[in-house]
Scaffold this active site. Structure first.
Site, PDB file in Angstrom:
ATOM      1  CD  GLU A 193      -1.772  -2.352   1.572  1.00 57.46           C
ATOM      2  OE1 GLU A 193      -0.618  -2.592   1.990  1.00 57.46           O
ATOM      3  OE2 GLU A 193      -2.658  -3.226   1.517  1.00 57.46           O
ATOM      4  CG  HIS A 262      -9.616  -6.619   9.067  1.00 55.32           C
ATOM      5  ND1 HIS A 262      -8.603  -7.172   9.807  1.00 55.32           N
ATOM      6  CD2 HIS A 262      -9.298  -6.865   7.772  1.00 55.32           C
ATOM      7  CE1 HIS A 262      -7.717  -7.725   8.993  1.00 55.32           C
ATOM      8  NE2 HIS A 262      -8.114  -7.558   7.756  1.00 55.32           N
TER       9      HIS A 262
HETATM   10  C1  LIG Z   1      -1.970  -4.214   4.632  1.00 55.72           C
HETATM   11  C2  LIG Z   1      -3.019  -5.147   4.164  1.00 55.72           C
HETATM   12  N1  LIG Z   1      -3.420  -5.108   2.880  1.00 55.72           N
HETATM   13  C3  LIG Z   1      -4.360  -5.958   2.429  1.00 55.72           C
HETATM   14  C4  LIG Z   1      -4.942  -6.860   3.270  1.00 55.72           C
HETATM   15  C5  LIG Z   1      -6.027  -7.816   2.747  1.00 55.72           C
HETATM   16  N2  LIG Z   1      -5.446  -9.150   2.650  1.00 55.72           N
HETATM   17  C6  LIG Z   1      -5.572 -10.023   3.657  1.00 55.72           C
HETATM   18  S1  LIG Z   1      -4.731 -11.436   3.383  1.00 55.72           S
HETATM   19  C7  LIG Z   1      -4.216 -10.930   1.882  1.00 55.72           C
HETATM   20  C8  LIG Z   1      -3.358 -11.837   1.062  1.00 55.72           C
HETATM   21  C9  LIG Z   1      -2.073 -12.188   1.736  1.00 55.72           C
HETATM   22  O1  LIG Z   1      -1.410 -13.201   1.068  1.00 55.72           O
HETATM   23  P1  LIG Z   1      -0.130 -13.929   1.636  1.00 55.72           P
HETATM   24  O2  LIG Z   1       0.760 -12.948   2.296  1.00 55.72           O
HETATM   25  O3  LIG Z   1       0.452 -14.728   0.542  1.00 55.72           O
HETATM   26  O4  LIG Z   1      -0.659 -14.878   2.796  1.00 55.72           O
HETATM   27  P2  LIG Z   1      -1.672 -16.108   2.705  1.00 55.72           P
HETATM   28  O5  LIG Z   1      -3.045 -15.545   2.860  1.00 55.72           O
HETATM   29  O6  LIG Z   1      -1.455 -16.778   1.413  1.00 55.72           O
HETATM   30  O7  LIG Z   1      -1.352 -16.958   3.877  1.00 55.72           O
HETATM   31  C10 LIG Z   1      -4.701  -9.654   1.607  1.00 55.72           C
HETATM   32  C11 LIG Z   1      -4.461  -8.898   0.377  1.00 55.72           C
HETATM   33  C12 LIG Z   1      -4.532  -6.843   4.623  1.00 55.72           C
HETATM   34  N3  LIG Z   1      -5.070  -7.661   5.539  1.00 55.72           N
HETATM   35  N4  LIG Z   1      -3.566  -6.001   5.026  1.00 55.72           N
END
Ligand SMILES: Cc1ncc(C[n+]2csc(CCOP(=O)(O)OP(=O)(O)O)c2C)c(N)n1
Ligand SMILES: [Mg+2]
Lengths: 459, 329
Positions: A193, A262
């Site tokens: 972000e 959230h």
């Molecule tokens: C700063 C932030 N941006 C966006 C999100 C929304 N979000 C939650 S999980 C996620 C994907 C994360 O993927 P990864 O790091 O690969 O972890 P995984 O879910 O695969 O374990 C997103 C975009 C968030 N929680 N925090």
């Protein structure tokens, strides 16, 4: 020509200092860069150099003098053969010239109390011409239409964010936009972000018109430095040369059971920042008309949506090009006993409360602010002058809330019209709990609004 | 599963293998149950299941010692079970009840256990990475020879604060193991769509941090890599990166339609690479356990999970006064 040497400011905060020691005496010739005196500030002793060359015609402030104000003449420099008397009379305290009279900012500048002022002329014009054909649409569809229409209209408008393209939007606001506008204009980002917000702001400074979607505004906190320090302040810092025409949008506030990190309403945070405009629509028509205005605006606009409202349906005018101006509240319901002021999801509780109150014979006027910067103060004040009572409703935290600000404004501008203190209904002063029962208690309810109204109407 | 190569060292004892089997199975059954309770409306909000990734935490916990710390994202149920937190307390947090680890106030994404040195449960992608380095900073400060496992995803690996942390962790030789759980997707974004260079384990090179890629579907390989990383950290040589290749079988969260990948892709992983099946085979082939032995374990695990679910349903909602507690110390 004789020149005055003025007491220098040797630090950003220095207002006065001690002329500790002269290193030259009257009649000495000095060259530029030569040390003239030592000056003590509250922090250090500094050497003071000559800028011009010449002869020290007269020393005006003796060494050892304390409390010499910055910009006081301390010596006169003359040219070869010139008399020191040619020096202009010292103009003491030339530095105290006041800044130009502040032109009160349109919005929250504190104005002098004007209790006798007549009710302001509120703009109650309709948002669309009478007889306009309407269609039913969800807030989600309205937002999507607004973006699509503006992207068709202006090639400089593009959409950037996490999952906005191939995934069709985490909340499906951007569904179909990748298909229509392609990868150049609908851009999936990594989860970065702070970085992509900076890139979008930079591109706006260079003339593009980005729409940045935050998956939710909770994640915009990662980027808040770029939003405030870069987007909101650049126009000012550049003396009006360049700004950032950009829209930051996404769901704001509590969804359902998603816990403390959230579920936060950022309305009051952003509304505090000069240089930002802040929009928080409730209905689909407002979502559409205001988002189009936001995209066309030359300033950074924070556009706060709400996940719970995305699926709600409203009537939206079928107009070729439908926009709603910023700074114009909407009166949803006329009333005479109390003014209820809200915005965004707060409107759900407010309208519900107005129904309950009506059933008890209390007539509430309901105002949806729609934009929080600028705020339509006139509509609020005119209403309060009529009802003499006001309750504000919002989801955010109570301290430094929008309601607090309105209360202060009403007190300043309509003090003599108030028959009761203005009450603020807000979310509770706690991080959002996850447990179902506690979450309910943490959120604002229509019953709380009803209770507040009874308090200000002494029922 | 036939023909799958194992990195199992001959000296992996029967007891160890059985323990890994049991722990991985507990996580899987627990998560399946959580999915059911979500479907019944007993769990709300976001709920991110760990199914498919079990070998990562179980392998690394096998390399950890008492007192070592761990911290992770919102996909945290597996980590909690693997470090010995009580399934009842975890499940009751998922249902938002008084008996949960956070008294119902945290939820699926936000649980903590001081006793088990589990520091959460974080909802903001990437935020746990500097926090993990901070835990390690405290250990180094106290000179107590502890290490911290800071888990994060392939998506989180793009956050700027990760690289700020790499720099400081290397500069100050912090005893932190950066565990990148590369399940190949960040929500709907396949790793190749978000990452300029695919090898996440090399991303510490610019900071002088060594890393390696690990087969995250092989619990023994994970454990071995974890031991190397732990040894380096405990010796005071600073951080280490493990990029653990894994896969989540379910959607990102309960509300993810998962249209960004094919059913076949998921099916293939399940059939050919499943970490639990792998250990099951090692146990059977090595004659460490019979089919009946494993069935007995399955039954025991099921009983534990059912008891947790019962507890999570029976535990009352938190008292209303809890709304106002724990805001200030
Ligand atoms: C700063 C932030 N941006 C966006 C999100 C929304 N979000 C939650 S999980 C996620 C994907 C994360 O993927 P990864 O790091 O690969 O972890 P995984 O879910 O695969 O374990 C997103 C975009 C968030 N929680 N925090
Ligand atoms: Mg991932």
């Amino acid at each position: 020509m004789a020149t005055e040497i003025l007491m220098p400011a040797l630090s950003p905060t220095m207002e006065e200092g001690k002329l500790a020691k002269w290193l030259v005496k009257e009649g000495d010739s000095v060259s530029s860069g030569q040390i003239l005196a030592e000056i003590e500030t509250d922090k250090a002793t500094m050497e003071f150099e000559a800028v011009d060359e010449g002869i020290v015609g007269r020393i005006l402030v003796a060494e050892g003098t304390e409390g010499v104000k910055v910009n006081t003449p301390i010596a006169v420099l003359v040219e070869e053969g010139e008399s020191a008397d040619a020096a202009p009379a010292a103009t003491p305290a030339a530095s105290t010239s006041a800044p130009p009279a502040a032109t009160p900012a349109k919005a929250p500048a504190p104005a002098a109390a004007a209790p006798a002022a007549p009710a302001p002329a509120a703009d109650r014009s309709p948002d669309w011409p009478e007889g306009t054909a309407m269609k039913t649409m969800t807030v989600r569809e309205a937002l999507r239409e607004a973006m699509a229409e503006e992207m068709r209209r202006d090639d400089d408008v593009y959409l950037m964010g996490e999952e906005v393209g191939e995934y069709q939007g985490a909340y499906k606001i951007s569904q179909g936009l990748l298909d229509e506008f392609g990868e150049r204009r609908v851009i999936d980002t990594p989860i970065t972000e702070h970085g992509f917000t900076g890139i979008a702001v930079g591109s706006a400074m260079a003339g593009l018109r980005p729409i940045v979607e935050f998956m939710t505004f909770n994640f915009a906190m990662q980027a808040i430095d770029q939003i405030i320090n870069s987007a909101a302040k650049t126009l000012y810092m550049s003396g009006g040369q360049m700004g950032a025409p950009i829209v930051f949008r996404g769901p704001n506030g509590a969804a359902a059971r998603v816990g403390a990190q959230h579920s936060q309403d950022y309305a009051a945070w952003y509304a505090q920042i000069p240089g930002l405009k802040v929009v928080q629509p409730y209905s689909a028509a407002d979502a559409k008309g205001l988002l189009k205005t936001a995209i066309r605006d030359a300033n950074p606009v924070i556009f706060l949506e709400n996940e719970i409202l995305y699926g709600r349906s409203f009537e939206v005018p079928e107009l070729e090009d439908f926009t709603i101006p910023f700074g114009k509240a909407r009166v949803w319901r006329e009333g005479s006993d109390v003014t209820l002021v809200s915005f965004g999801i707060g409107m759900v509780h407010t309208l519900e409360a107005a129904d309950k109150l009506a059933a008890e014979g209390i007539s509430a006027e309901v105002i949806d602010l729609r934009t929080l910067r600028p705020i339509d103060y006139d509509t609020v004040i005119a209403s309060v002058m009529k009802t003499n009572r006001c309750v504000t409703v919002e989801e955010g935290f109570p301290v430094c809330s929008i309601g607090n600000h309105l209360s202060a404004y009403i007190m300043t501008h309509a003090f003599d019209h108030l028959d009761a203190p203005v009450l603020n209904c807000t979310g509770k002063d706690v991080p959002m709990p996850y447990a179902a029962n506690l979450e309910k208690l943490a959120l604002i309810t229509s019953d709380e609004v009803v209770a507040a109204v009874k308090q200000v109407t002494y029922r | 599963m036939a023909g799958r190569k194992s990195t199992a060292k001959s000296n992996t004892s029967k007891d160890d293998l059985l323990a890994y089997y049991r722990e991985m199975l507990l996580i899987r059954r627990f998560e399946e149950k959580a999915g059911q309770l979500y479907g019944m409306g007993l769990i709300g909000g976001f709920c991110h299941l760990y199914i498919g990734q079990e070998a990562v935490v179980v392998g690394l916990e096998a390399a950890a010692e008492e007192g070592d710390k761990r911290i992770t994202s919102y996909r945290d149920h597996g980590h909690m079970l693997a470090c010995g937190m009580d399934p009842k307390g975890v499940m009751a947090e998922l249902t938002g009840r008084e008996g949960g680890y956070s008294k119902g106030k945290g939820g699926s994404m936000h649980m903590f256990s001081k006793e088990k040195h589990f520091y959460g449960g974080h909802g903001i992608v990437g935020a746990q990475v500097p926090l993990g380095a901070g835990l390690a900073f405290a250990d180094k400060y106290k000179d107590n020879k502890r290490v911290t496992f800071a888990y994060f995803g392939d998506g989180a690996a793009n956050q700027g604060q990760v690289y700020e942390t790499f720099n400081m962790a290397a500069l100050w030789k912090l005893p932190v193991i950066f565990v990148i759980e590369n399940n190949q997707y960040a929500m709907g974004t396949a790793q190749r769509r978000s990452t300029s260079t695919p090898d996440l384990h090399t991303r510490g090179e610019a900071f002088g941090i060594s890393g390696e890629v690990v087969d995250g579907m092989d619990v023994l390989a994970v454990k071995a890599a974890g031991e190397r990383a732990v040894a380096q950290c405990r010796a005071g040589q600073g951080p280490y990166i493990l990029e653990v290749m894994t896969y989540r079988y379910r959607g990102h969260s309960m509300s993810d339609p998962a249209k960004y990948r094919t059913r076949e892709e998921v099916q293939k992983m399940r059939e050919e690479r499943d970490a639990i099946e792998h250990v099951r085979e090692l146990l059977l082939q090595g004659k460490h356990a019979s089919d009946d032995d494993l069935k007995t374990i399955d039954r025991e695990i099921k009983a534990v999970v059912n008891a947790a679910a019962e507890f999570a349903k029976e535990s009352p909602e938190p008292a209303e006064a809890e709304l106002w507690t724990d805001i200030y110390a």
